[in-house]
Design a protein around this motif. Structure first.
Motif, PDB file in Angstrom:
ATOM      1  N   UNK A  37       0.831  -1.193   0.000  1.00  0.00           N
ATOM      2  CA  UNK A  37       0.000   0.000   0.000  1.00  0.00           C
ATOM      3  C   UNK A  37       0.874   1.256   0.000  1.00  0.00           C
ATOM      4  N   UNK A  38       2.006   1.195   0.684  1.00  0.00           N
ATOM      5  CA  UNK A  38       2.865   2.361   0.796  1.00  0.00           C
ATOM      6  C   UNK A  38       3.907   2.369  -0.325  1.00  0.00           C
ATOM      7  N   UNK A  39       3.433   2.483  -1.541  1.00  0.00           N
ATOM      8  CA  UNK A  39       4.328   2.519  -2.695  1.00  0.00           C
ATOM      9  C   UNK A  39       5.196   3.767  -2.671  1.00  0.00           C
ATOM     10  N   UNK A  40       4.728   4.821  -2.026  1.00  0.00           N
ATOM     11  CA  UNK A  40       5.528   6.047  -1.966  1.00  0.00           C
ATOM     12  C   UNK A  40       6.824   5.810  -1.193  1.00  0.00           C
ATOM     13  N   UNK A  41       6.795   4.936  -0.189  1.00  0.00           N
ATOM     14  CA  UNK A  41       8.017   4.615   0.548  1.00  0.00           C
ATOM     15  C   UNK A  41       9.037   3.969  -0.393  1.00  0.00           C
ATOM     16  N   UNK A  42       8.594   2.997  -1.177  1.00  0.00           N
ATOM     17  CA  UNK A  42       9.488   2.341  -2.126  1.00  0.00           C
ATOM     18  C   UNK A  42       9.991   3.347  -3.159  1.00  0.00           C
ATOM     19  N   UNK A  43       9.116   4.193  -3.646  1.00  0.00           N
ATOM     20  CA  UNK A  43       9.526   5.210  -4.621  1.00  0.00           C
ATOM     21  C   UNK A  43      10.586   6.146  -4.037  1.00  0.00           C
ATOM     22  N   UNK A  44      10.420   6.525  -2.770  1.00  0.00           N
ATOM     23  CA  UNK A  44      11.407   7.393  -2.123  1.00  0.00           C
ATOM     24  C   UNK A  44      12.760   6.699  -1.958  1.00  0.00           C
ATOM     25  N   UNK A  45      12.728   5.418  -1.627  1.00  0.00           N
ATOM     26  CA  UNK A  45      13.970   4.650  -1.493  1.00  0.00           C
ATOM     27  C   UNK A  45      14.686   4.584  -2.847  1.00  0.00           C
ATOM     28  N   UNK A  69      15.624  -2.007 -10.466  1.00  0.00           N
ATOM     29  CA  UNK A  69      14.472  -2.149 -11.361  1.00  0.00           C
ATOM     30  C   UNK A  69      13.866  -3.543 -11.269  1.00  0.00           C
ATOM     31  N   UNK A  70      14.713  -4.570 -11.130  1.00  0.00           N
ATOM     32  CA  UNK A  70      14.219  -5.933 -10.992  1.00  0.00           C
ATOM     33  C   UNK A  70      13.406  -6.062  -9.692  1.00  0.00           C
ATOM     34  N   UNK A  71      13.910  -5.488  -8.603  1.00  0.00           N
ATOM     35  CA  UNK A  71      13.207  -5.547  -7.322  1.00  0.00           C
ATOM     36  C   UNK A  71      11.881  -4.789  -7.402  1.00  0.00           C
ATOM     37  N   UNK A  72      11.914  -3.603  -7.992  1.00  0.00           N
ATOM     38  CA  UNK A  72      10.696  -2.797  -8.108  1.00  0.00           C
ATOM     39  C   UNK A  72       9.636  -3.523  -8.938  1.00  0.00           C
ATOM     40  N   UNK A  73      10.058  -4.127 -10.024  1.00  0.00           N
ATOM     41  CA  UNK A  73       9.144  -4.856 -10.896  1.00  0.00           C
ATOM     42  C   UNK A  73       8.505  -6.033 -10.160  1.00  0.00           C
ATOM     43  N   UNK A 107      22.758   3.985   2.730  1.00  0.00           N
ATOM     44  CA  UNK A 107      21.548   4.031   3.553  1.00  0.00           C
ATOM     45  C   UNK A 107      20.320   3.594   2.756  1.00  0.00           C
ATOM     46  N   UNK A 108      20.206   4.078   1.523  1.00  0.00           N
ATOM     47  CA  UNK A 108      19.040   3.722   0.713  1.00  0.00           C
ATOM     48  C   UNK A 108      19.095   2.283   0.210  1.00  0.00           C
ATOM     49  N   UNK A 109      20.279   1.761  -0.048  1.00  0.00           N
ATOM     50  CA  UNK A 109      20.390   0.344  -0.395  1.00  0.00           C
ATOM     51  C   UNK A 109      19.934  -0.516   0.786  1.00  0.00           C
ATOM     52  N   UNK A 110      20.328  -0.109   1.994  1.00  0.00           N
ATOM     53  CA  UNK A 110      19.897  -0.847   3.188  1.00  0.00           C
ATOM     54  C   UNK A 110      18.390  -0.748   3.366  1.00  0.00           C
ATOM     55  N   UNK A 111      17.827   0.416   3.106  1.00  0.00           N
ATOM     56  CA  UNK A 111      16.367   0.583   3.199  1.00  0.00           C
ATOM     57  C   UNK A 111      15.664  -0.331   2.198  1.00  0.00           C
ATOM     58  N   UNK A 112      16.244  -0.478   1.008  1.00  0.00           N
ATOM     59  CA  UNK A 112      15.649  -1.361   0.006  1.00  0.00           C
ATOM     60  C   UNK A 112      15.687  -2.811   0.492  1.00  0.00           C
ATOM     61  N   UNK A 113      16.802  -3.230   1.039  1.00  0.00           N
ATOM     62  CA  UNK A 113      16.909  -4.592   1.581  1.00  0.00           C
ATOM     63  C   UNK A 113      15.878  -4.778   2.703  1.00  0.00           C
ATOM     64  N   UNK A 114      15.766  -3.790   3.581  1.00  0.00           N
ATOM     65  CA  UNK A 114      14.798  -3.867   4.680  1.00  0.00           C
ATOM     66  C   UNK A 114      13.364  -3.913   4.162  1.00  0.00           C
ATOM     67  N   UNK A 115      13.100  -3.220   3.073  1.00  0.00           N
ATOM     68  CA  UNK A 115      11.762  -3.206   2.470  1.00  0.00           C
ATOM     69  C   UNK A 115      11.426  -4.578   1.873  1.00  0.00           C
ATOM     70  N   UNK A 116      12.417  -5.217   1.255  1.00  0.00           N
ATOM     71  CA  UNK A 116      12.217  -6.503   0.590  1.00  0.00           C
ATOM     72  C   UNK A 116      12.101  -7.646   1.595  1.00  0.00           C
ATOM     73  N   UNK A 117      12.850  -7.583   2.676  1.00  0.00           N
ATOM     74  CA  UNK A 117      12.973  -8.702   3.612  1.00  0.00           C
ATOM     75  C   UNK A 117      11.647  -9.325   4.062  1.00  0.00           C
ATOM     76  N   UNK A 118      10.605  -8.571   4.406  1.00  0.00           N
ATOM     77  CA  UNK A 118       9.355  -9.225   4.828  1.00  0.00           C
ATOM     78  C   UNK A 118       8.736 -10.127   3.755  1.00  0.00           C
ATOM     79  N   UNK A 119       9.051  -9.885   2.512  1.00  0.00           N
ATOM     80  CA  UNK A 119       8.474 -10.681   1.423  1.00  0.00           C
ATOM     81  C   UNK A 119       9.193 -12.010   1.227  1.00  0.00           C
ATOM     82  N   UNK A 120      10.367 -12.180   1.819  1.00  0.00           N
ATOM     83  CA  UNK A 120      11.145 -13.400   1.579  1.00  0.00           C
ATOM     84  C   UNK A 120      11.232 -14.278   2.813  1.00  0.00           C
ATOM     85  N   UNK A 121      10.533 -13.934   3.845  1.00  0.00           N
ATOM     86  CA  UNK A 121      10.545 -14.770   5.068  1.00  0.00           C
ATOM     87  C   UNK A 121       9.609 -15.908   4.948  1.00  0.00           C
TER      88      UNK A 121
END
Length: 121
Positions: A37-45, A69-73, A107-121
């Motif tokens: 739902x919070x696509x704006x967070x991903x866009x900001x990262x 781009x692969x992660x965003x897609x 910092x933003x690469x780490x935020x991206x990893x943190x954003x992705x992590x819940x989807x791979x648990x």
């Protein structure tokens, strides 16, 4: 909250309620839609990553762009594949070394990893 009444157990967790009578079992699969739902967070990262690539060699910057781009897609799909997102995280890992010296990029690469992590648990 958990309530027991004779042979009935009621478990609640936020907005989820499960009811089991006697020895029955209830399996619930919960998806974390809050991140989607919070696509704006991903866009900001992603914006934070893209804006900080200019100090890198072109091939390193292109590699980061490809993985982002692969992660965003994948994250845009209704049901992202954990294996693809796990691959993205694996590809991002060596980029921390490449981004060393550019704190905002790291910092933003780490935020991206943190954003992705819940989807791979």
């Amino acid at each position: 909250m958990m309530m027991k009444n004779k042979n009935m157990t009621i478990n609640t967790n936020g907005g989820i309620v499960s009811v089991a009578n006697d020895n029955s079992k209830v399996k619930i699969k919960q998806y974390n839609y809050n991140n989607r739902v919070d696509a704006s967070e991903l866009d900001n990262i992603i914006k934070g990553i893209m804006e900080n690539l200019s100090a890198l060699k072109k091939e390193d910057a292109d590699e980061i762009v490809d993985v982002v781009e692969m992660a965003k897609e994948e994250l845009a799909k209704p049901e992202p594949k954990a294996s693809r997102l796990r691959n993205c995280v694996s590809l991002i890992a060596p980029m921390f070394t490449i981004a060393n010296g550019i704190p905002t990029l790291v910092e933003n690469l780490q935020k991206l990893v943190d954003y992705i992590t819940p989807y791979i648990r």
